[in-house]
Design a protein around this motif. Structure first.
Motif, PDB file in Angstrom:
ATOM      1  N   TYR A  22     -27.650  41.165  -3.117  1.00 36.74           N
ATOM      2  CA  TYR A  22     -26.323  40.740  -3.546  1.00 36.74           C
ATOM      3  C   TYR A  22     -26.322  40.432  -5.044  1.00 36.74           C
ATOM      4  CZ  TYR A  22     -25.616  39.939   1.445  1.00 36.74           C
ATOM      5  OH  TYR A  22     -25.530  40.092   2.802  1.00 36.74           O
TER       6      TYR A  22
ATOM      7  N   LEU B 189     -25.224  38.239  -8.009  1.00 31.43           N
ATOM      8  CA  LEU B 189     -24.754  36.856  -8.129  1.00 31.43           C
ATOM      9  C   LEU B 189     -24.038  36.586  -9.446  1.00 31.43           C
ATOM     10  CD1 LEU B 189     -27.901  34.982  -6.772  1.00 31.43           C
ATOM     11  CD2 LEU B 189     -25.869  35.707  -5.507  1.00 31.43           C
TER      12      LEU B 189
ATOM     13  N   MET C   7     -19.783  37.295  -9.238  1.00 33.28           N
ATOM     14  CA  MET C   7     -19.122  36.981  -7.977  1.00 33.28           C
ATOM     15  C   MET C   7     -17.660  36.608  -8.208  1.00 33.28           C
ATOM     16  SD  MET C   7     -22.212  34.938  -5.998  1.00 33.28           S
ATOM     17  CE  MET C   7     -21.087  33.947  -5.117  1.00 33.28           C
TER      18      MET C   7
ATOM     19  N   GLU D 211     -13.710  33.812  -4.519  1.00 34.21           N
ATOM     20  CA  GLU D 211     -13.755  33.569  -3.073  1.00 34.21           C
ATOM     21  C   GLU D 211     -15.152  33.743  -2.475  1.00 34.21           C
ATOM     22  OE1 GLU D 211     -12.654  37.911  -3.656  1.00 34.21           O
ATOM     23  OE2 GLU D 211     -11.948  36.050  -4.509  1.00 34.21           O
ATOM     24  N   HIS D 212     -16.052  34.380  -3.209  1.00 35.22           N
ATOM     25  CA  HIS D 212     -17.414  34.563  -2.701  1.00 35.22           C
ATOM     26  C   HIS D 212     -18.128  33.213  -2.648  1.00 35.22           C
ATOM     27  CE1 HIS D 212     -17.200  38.950  -4.185  1.00 35.22           C
ATOM     28  NE2 HIS D 212     -16.832  38.877  -2.920  1.00 35.22           N
ATOM     29  N   GLY D 213     -18.804  32.997  -1.538  1.00 36.24           N
ATOM     30  CA  GLY D 213     -19.511  31.738  -1.344  1.00 36.24           C
ATOM     31  C   GLY D 213     -18.668  30.691  -0.642  1.00 36.24           C
ATOM     32  N   CYS D 214     -17.415  30.995  -0.392  1.00 39.82           N
ATOM     33  CA  CYS D 214     -16.510  30.069   0.303  1.00 39.82           C
ATOM     34  C   CYS D 214     -16.380  30.493   1.767  1.00 39.82           C
ATOM     35  CB  CYS D 214     -15.141  30.070  -0.362  1.00 39.82           C
ATOM     36  SG  CYS D 214     -15.176  29.527  -2.076  1.00 39.82           S
TER      37      CYS D 214
ATOM     38  N   ILE E 191     -17.913  34.072   2.839  1.00 46.45           N
ATOM     39  CA  ILE E 191     -17.528  35.334   2.215  1.00 46.45           C
ATOM     40  C   ILE E 191     -18.605  35.692   1.193  1.00 46.45           C
ATOM     41  CG2 ILE E 191     -15.787  36.522   0.834  1.00 46.45           C
ATOM     42  CD1 ILE E 191     -13.745  34.472   1.961  1.00 46.45           C
ATOM     43  N   LEU E 192     -19.203  36.858   1.367  1.00 47.52           N
ATOM     44  CA  LEU E 192     -20.287  37.310   0.502  1.00 47.52           C
ATOM     45  C   LEU E 192     -19.824  38.473  -0.362  1.00 47.52           C
ATOM     46  CD1 LEU E 192     -23.135  37.364   3.163  1.00 47.52           C
ATOM     47  CD2 LEU E 192     -22.770  35.649   1.395  1.00 47.52           C
ATOM     48  N   PRO E 193     -20.437  38.651  -1.515  1.00 45.30           N
ATOM     49  CA  PRO E 193     -20.140  39.862  -2.294  1.00 45.30           C
ATOM     50  C   PRO E 193     -20.688  41.077  -1.555  1.00 45.30           C
ATOM     51  CG  PRO E 193     -21.910  38.606  -3.322  1.00 45.30           C
ATOM     52  CD  PRO E 193     -21.412  37.791  -2.169  1.00 45.30           C
ATOM     53  N   SER E 194     -20.230  42.245  -1.912  1.00 46.84           N
ATOM     54  CA  SER E 194     -20.739  43.469  -1.293  1.00 46.84           C
ATOM     55  C   SER E 194     -22.221  43.624  -1.619  1.00 46.84           C
ATOM     56  CB  SER E 194     -19.979  44.688  -1.812  1.00 46.84           C
ATOM     57  OG  SER E 194     -18.630  44.607  -1.450  1.00 46.84           O
ATOM     58  N   SER E 195     -22.992  44.019  -0.619  1.00 47.02           N
ATOM     59  CA  SER E 195     -24.418  44.216  -0.876  1.00 47.02           C
ATOM     60  C   SER E 195     -24.624  45.556  -1.573  1.00 47.02           C
ATOM     61  CB  SER E 195     -25.217  44.150   0.423  1.00 47.02           C
ATOM     62  OG  SER E 195     -24.858  45.185   1.291  1.00 47.02           O
TER      63      SER E 195
END
Length: 181
Positions: free
Chosen positions: A110, A112, A115, A118-121, A129-133
């Motif tokens: 991922y 970092l 980001m 909303e990522h990490g929430c 919610i994660l970023p696209s791998s």
């Protein structure tokens, strides 16, 4: 694909317990080749000689097979992995559910450093919610980036040599990273 990799992995680990690790690695290769051959023979329509035709669901099979071969669980070289560590990993692989086996073999990466807010929430369903791998490739690494690589067992953070000082301050509370000498 996850179920296929899971079953193949378990068969390979079981084979390595009763035979040598090298024999198990060869068995893994043979399983992959046989699956691709059977698909080509019975499912592909009019394939050209020498052309590898795969459905979308099997396109990652050779990659995941190679990833399993490179795993510490299937490495016989005691200079790379101790026997007790290999046995622990083999035991772990035998107990992994299908969805986790592929990630164990081929970790997710991922970014970092870029980001979205909303990522990490937490999402409304409670999931984070994660970023696209990204695919595991040195081409994806940026000298001014930070990346998290995880396989369900462990995580590694990679920081580029040109990582902005603002990122280091916000995330780690430091101004510079000491260089390894």
């Amino acid at each position: 694909l996850d179920a296929l990799i899971n079953v193949t992995c378990k068969q390979t680990v079981a084979h390595s317990i009763t035979h040598s690790v090298e024999s198990a690695r060869q068995s893994l290769i043979q399983s992959c080749v046989q699956m691709l051959y059977i698909y080509r023979k019975f499912c592909a329509t009019n394939p050209a000689p020498g052309q590898l035709i795969l459905p979308e669901s099997l396109k990652l099979l050779p990659l995941l097979t190679l990833a399993l071969m490179k795993s510490k669980a299937l490495t016989a070289d005691t200079a790379i992995v101790r026997t007790d560590e290999r046995m622990f990993l083999m035991s772990r692989l035998l107990g992994l559910p299908a969805a986790e086996t592929s990630v164990f073999a081929y970790p997710r990466m991922y970014p970092l450093h870029n980001m979205a807010p909303e990522h990490g929430c937490a999402a409304p369903n409670g999931d984070v919610i994660l970023p696209s791998s990204l695919s595991l490739s040195c081409d994806k690494l940026e000298s001014d980036g930070a990346f998290l690589v995880e396989n369900g067992e462990s995580m590694v953070m990679w920081l580029g040599k040109d990582i902005p000082q603002s990122f280091l301050e916000q995330v780690f509370g430091i101004h510079v990273v000491a260089e390894n000498e």
